[in-house]
Write an enzyme that holds these catalytic residues in place. Structure first.
Site, PDB file in Angstrom:
ATOM      1  N   GLU A  24       0.723  -1.167  -0.064  1.00  0.00           N
ATOM      2  CA  GLU A  24      -0.070   0.081  -0.007  1.00  0.00           C
ATOM      3  C   GLU A  24       0.840   1.245   0.024  1.00  0.00           C
ATOM      4  OE1 GLU A  24      -3.119   2.352   3.093  1.00  0.00           O
ATOM      5  OE2 GLU A  24      -2.419   0.308   3.467  1.00  0.00           O
ATOM      6  N   ASP A  36      -1.370  -1.126   5.594  1.00  0.00           N
ATOM      7  CA  ASP A  36      -1.224  -0.392   7.086  1.00  0.00           C
ATOM      8  C   ASP A  36      -1.907  -1.496   8.010  1.00  0.00           C
ATOM      9  OD1 ASP A  36       0.308   1.386   6.201  1.00  0.00           O
ATOM     10  OD2 ASP A  36      -1.080   3.197   5.951  1.00  0.00           O
ATOM     11  N   ASP A  74      -4.294  -0.523  10.196  1.00  0.00           N
ATOM     12  CA  ASP A  74      -5.392   0.353  10.396  1.00  0.00           C
ATOM     13  C   ASP A  74      -6.634   0.102   9.537  1.00  0.00           C
ATOM     14  OD1 ASP A  74      -4.928   1.487   8.030  1.00  0.00           O
ATOM     15  OD2 ASP A  74      -3.989   3.377   8.497  1.00  0.00           O
ATOM     16  N   ASP A  95      -8.144   1.594   7.121  1.00  0.00           N
ATOM     17  CA  ASP A  95      -7.933   1.901   5.663  1.00  0.00           C
ATOM     18  C   ASP A  95      -7.092   0.603   5.068  1.00  0.00           C
ATOM     19  OD1 ASP A  95      -9.342   4.142   4.997  1.00  0.00           O
ATOM     20  OD2 ASP A  95      -7.713   5.503   5.270  1.00  0.00           O
TER      21      ASP A  95
END
Length: 658
Positions: free
Chosen positions: A431, A508, A510, A512
Site C-alpha cells: 500500500e 497498514d 489500520d 484503511d
C-alpha cells in the site's frame, strides 16, 4: 433476538469464569493433556531453577493424574497484599504466579510459566483438584472443585525438616474436552523430553492398571541431547557424527544484547533422509517451532557457508540457501530465553525476535570451530549442501522475464527479484509508494519482489472480465504475477505462467489498510480463484505499536517489543509492569502506517521469513457457498440493506482501530 441493550447487558466475568466460558482461549480442548502439562511444567520449572531432582507422574485408573516433585513447595502463608494463602491464590487467580519477577531476587530466572495462568486454568477445568505441600517440616492440603475451594488450606501432618515438595492430583472435567482421556503417547514424549533437558533429574511415569498394579517407566539420558538424538536417529544413516554443544551468556557488560544465562544447547545430525526435529524454550515444547529454530538454521548455514568459501568449494553460478543446509538436518534444540513471547497460551510457537539473534550467535562460532577441527566431515556437509543447491536449480521452472513482442512486458513500477525459483519467490503488494520504498530496501533482492499500489483497488466483485484491465492497478497485478483472470472451473493450467509462489498483501495496520486487504481479496476471490485454492495468497501482519524499555542494570539490557494491536500492547505493558520495569523506563510508539517504518523495522517485523507473521488465505472445506454469500453481501453494489442488517446483528463482534 432481544434488541435490549442497556447497562444490565454488560456482563463482567470474574475469577475463573473466563476460562470456563471460553476454554479454547486458554488451552487445547481436544483432550486434557495440555492442562495436565501445565502442572508438569510447574514441577519442571522447579528443576530448571535447581531445586527439584525428581518429577513423578501417576496416571490413575479413574482418569485422574498426579504430579509430585521434591522442589521448594508452593508457599502456604498469606499473601501480603491479597491476604489469601499463596497456594490458593496460585490455583484460583488468573495472572497470579511467581514467575513475573525475572530480576535478581526473583523466585525464577528462567521458566516456562510466564503469565500466571497455567494451573489456574487446570483448576477451572477440573471436577476436583487436590494440592499437598511439604514445606518447613509441615504438610498442608487444599482441595478445589470446578475452581472453587471445597476444603480450605489445612495442616494435615508433619515431615522431615529437609523434605519439601508439591503434589497435585487433577480430575479433568470431561465436558470441556472432545476426549476425556489424556494422550499417553504425548505424555510419554513430554516426560522423556523433560528428562533429556534436565540433567540430573529423574522423571517417572506410573500407569495404574485396572487390577491395581502399577507399570512404571523411568527416563534418564546421561549424554543429554546428544544421546536423545542418537536414539531418534537409530534407523537413519548419519553422514557425519552428531554435532552437540551448548553456549550460555555470562554476566553482560554495558550494552550487551542478551542477559546472563540466556543461550541454547543443541544436538544436530545430517542424514540421507528429510530433516525434522524437536525444540524447546525453557523446557516448554514448541511443536510449531519459531524464532529459536530459525536461529539454529541461520547459525548452521552461516558457519558452513564461511567454511565453503574459505576452502573455495562452491562451483560457479551456484548460490547456497539456508534450506540447502537445513533440509537434511535432524535436531534437538533447547533454548533459554529470559522473556519469551509465545504464540498463544498453549505456547506451541516462539515469536521472540531476539531469540533468532541469540541462538544464531551462540551456534555459529562453535559450529565454525567444529568444522575446522573436522575438515573431512565439513567437506562432506559442503558436498551435501552443494548437491542440494544444484538439484534445486535444475528443478527451477525457467520463467521468461520479458517477451520481445512486448505483450507481456512487466509493469515499470514492479521491482522484481533475481531468482527464477517460482516456488520460493514472493511478491509483496504494498500500500502506497512511500511504503513501497521502505519495502524495496527491506526485501531480500534474491527472491522478494515489490509492487507498490497507488490508492485503493477497484471493487471488482461485479466488474465484467473484459473491463478489468481498464483499471491500471489490476492490469499491473495480473501482468506481475503472470496469471490472467479466470473462473474456478477452469483447469489448473491457468496458473502455468505464475511467477511467484507467495503473493503477499502488505497494507497498514489500520481501517484503511483492512479495506485495501478486502478489495484485493475480492479481486483474487472473484477473478483469480485458483490462486486462493492453490494456497498462493497471503496477508502480512505489520505491527501497530513499538515498545522500548531502557536498560534495567545487571542482566537486563534495553529491549524492544512489537505489538500487532491494542490488546497485544496492553499485554506487553502488563508483563513489563509485573516484572517491575518502571513506567518512565517504558516508551510506546505507534506506527501511523507502513511509510513510517524504516527498512530495518519493516524487515524485522514483516518481511524476514524468520520473524514475520504471515497468514495464508484459504476457504474452509464445505464453506464455499457461505463464502460466496458473504462476499456478495459485503461487496455487492445492491446489498446496502443486507450490509446494514448484518452490521446491526454482528457489529458488536467487530474489533476496529477507529
Amino acid at each position: 433476538m432481544s434488541k435490549l441493550y442497556d447497562e444490565s447487558s454488560v456482563r463482567v466475568l470474574k475469577g475463573l469464569e473466563p476460562v470456563k466460558e471460553r476454554p479454547g482461549m486458554y488451552t487445547r480442548t481436544t483432550d486434557p493433556t495440555h492442562i495436565c502439562q501445565e502442572v508438569i511444567d510447574n514441577a519442571a520449572d522447579e528443576a530448571l531453577a535447581g531445586f527439584a531432582k525428581k518429577i513423578e507422574v501417576t496416571l490413575h485408573h479413574d482418569g485422574s493424574l498426579t504430579v509430585a516433585d521434591d522442589g521448594r513447595g508452593i508457599p502456604v502463608g498469606l499473601h501480603p497484599d491479597e491476604h489469601v494463602p499463596v497456594v490458593e491464590l496460585v490455583f484460583t487467580r488468573l495472572h497470579a504466579g511467581g514467575k513475573f519477577n525475572k530480576k535478581d531476587g526473583g523466585a525464577y530466572s528462567f521458566s516456562g510459566g510466564l503469565h500466571g495462568v497455567g494451573v489456574s486454568v487446570t483448576n477451572a477445568l477440573s471436577t476436583r483438584l487436590e494440592v499437598e505441600v511439604m514445606r518447613e517440616a509441615k504438610v498442608h492440603r487444599l482441595v478445589f472443585s470446578g475452581g472453587d475451594v471445597i476444603e480450605p488450606l489445612a495442616e494435615i501432618g508433619t515431615c522431615g525438616q529437609k523434605r519439601s515438595g508439591t503434589k497435585v492430583r487433577v480430575w479433568p472435567d470431561a465436558k470441556y474436552f472432545e476426549s476425556a482421556k489424556v494422550s499417553i503417547h504425548e505424555l510419554e514424549r513430554l516426560l522423556r523430553a523433560k528428562a533429556v533437558l534436565l540433567p540430573g533429574t529423574t522423571v517417572t511415569l506410573n500407569q495404574e492398571k485396572a487390577d491395581g498394579t502399577i507399570e512404571a517407566k523411568n527416563w534418564t539420558y546421561p549424554e543429554g541431547l546428544k544421546g536423545y538424538l542418537a536414539e531418534l536417529c537409530m534407523d537413519s544413516e548419519l553422514i557425519v557424527p552428531i554435532f552437540a554443544d551448548e553456549r550460555f551468556c555470562g554476566r553482560p557488560a554495558e550494552g550487551d544484547a542478551f542477559a546472563e544465562g540466556e543461550g541454547a544447547s543443541w544436538a544436530v545430525a545430517w542424514t540421507n533422509e528429510s530433516g525434522g526435529g524437536e525444540s524447546y524454550v525453557n523446557l516448554i515444547p514448541t511443536a510449531l517451532g519459531g524464532t529459536h529454530e530459525a536461529g539454529l538454521r541461520t547459525g548452521l548455514f552461516e558457519a558452513l557457508r564461511d567454511f565453503i568459501d574459505h576452502h573455495n568449494l562452491l562451483p560457479r553460478n551456484v548460490k547456497l540457501q539456508a534450506e540447502d543446509v537445513w533440509s537434511r538436518v535432524r535436531y534437538v534444540l533447547s533454548a533459554k530465553v529470559l522473556d519469551p513471547q509465545f504464540q498463544g497460551q498453549t505456547k506451541e510457537k516462539l515469536n521472540s525476535r531476539e531469540a533468532l539473534k541469540l541462538v544464531a550467535s551462540v551456534v555459529r562460532l562453535p559450529f565454525e570451530v567444529w568444522l575446522n577441527q573436522h575438515v573431512e566431515e565439513g567437506k562432506k556437509l559442503a558436498e551435501l549442501a552443494i548437491a542440494q543447491a544444484m538439484s534445486r536449480l535444475r528443478s527451477v521452472k525457467k520463467v521468461e522475464r520479458r517477451k520481445s513482442s512486448g505483450i507481456a512486458v512487466l509493469p515499470g513500477k514492479l521491482t522484481d527479484c533475481g531468482s527464477e525459483d517460482t516456488e520460493r519467490n514472493e511478491l509483496f503488494l504494498v500500500e502506497g509508494d512511500s511504503a513501497g520504498g521502505s519495502a524495496k530496501l527491506a526485501r531480500d533482492k534474491e527472491y522478494q519482489a515489490i509492487l507498490p499500489l497507488r490508492g485503493k483497488v477497484l471493487n471488482s466483485l461485479e466488474t465484467p472480465r473484459e473491463q478489468l484491465f481498464a483499471n491500471r492497478e489490476i492490469a499491473d497485478i495480473s501482468a506481475s504475477i503472470g496469471v490472467d483472470p479466470h473462473d474456478v472451473t477452469e483447469p489448473d493450467s491457468v496458473l502455468s505462467g505464475l511467477r511467484y509462489g507467495k503473493i503477499i498483501i502488505l497494507s497498514d495496520a489500520d481501517v484503511d489498510g483492512s479495506h485495501i486487504q478486502v478489495l484485493l481479496l475480492t479481486l483474487f476471490y472473484r477473478h483469480f480463484p485458483k490462486l486462493i485454492a492453490a494456497g498462493h495468497i497471503y496477508i502480512a501482519k505489520p505491527p501497530l505499536y513499538r515498545i522500548d524499555t531502557a536498560s534495567q542494570g545487571k542482566g537486563r539490557p534495553a529491549r524492544k517489543f512489537y505489538a500487532l494491536d491494542e490488546a497485544e500492547r496492553e499485554h506487553i505493558l502488563e508483563r513489563l509492569t509485573d516484572e517491575g520495569v518502571r513506567e518512565d523506563h517504558i516508551s510506546v510508539g505507534r506506527f501511523k502506517g507502513l511509510g513510517e517504518m524504516n527498512a530495518d523495522q519493516l524487515k524485522e517485523t514483516t518481511m524476514s521469513t524468520d520473524t514475520r507473521r504471515l497468514y495464508k488465505v484459504s476457504i474452509v472445506d464445505g464453506a464455499e457457498h457461505d463464502t460466496r454469500q458473504l462476499m456478495s453481501m459485503l461487496m455487492g453494489k445492491g446489498e446496502a440493506s443486507g450490509r446494514r442488517e448484518w452490521m446491526e446483528r454482528r457489529g458488536n463482534e467487530v474489533e476496529a482501530d477507529i
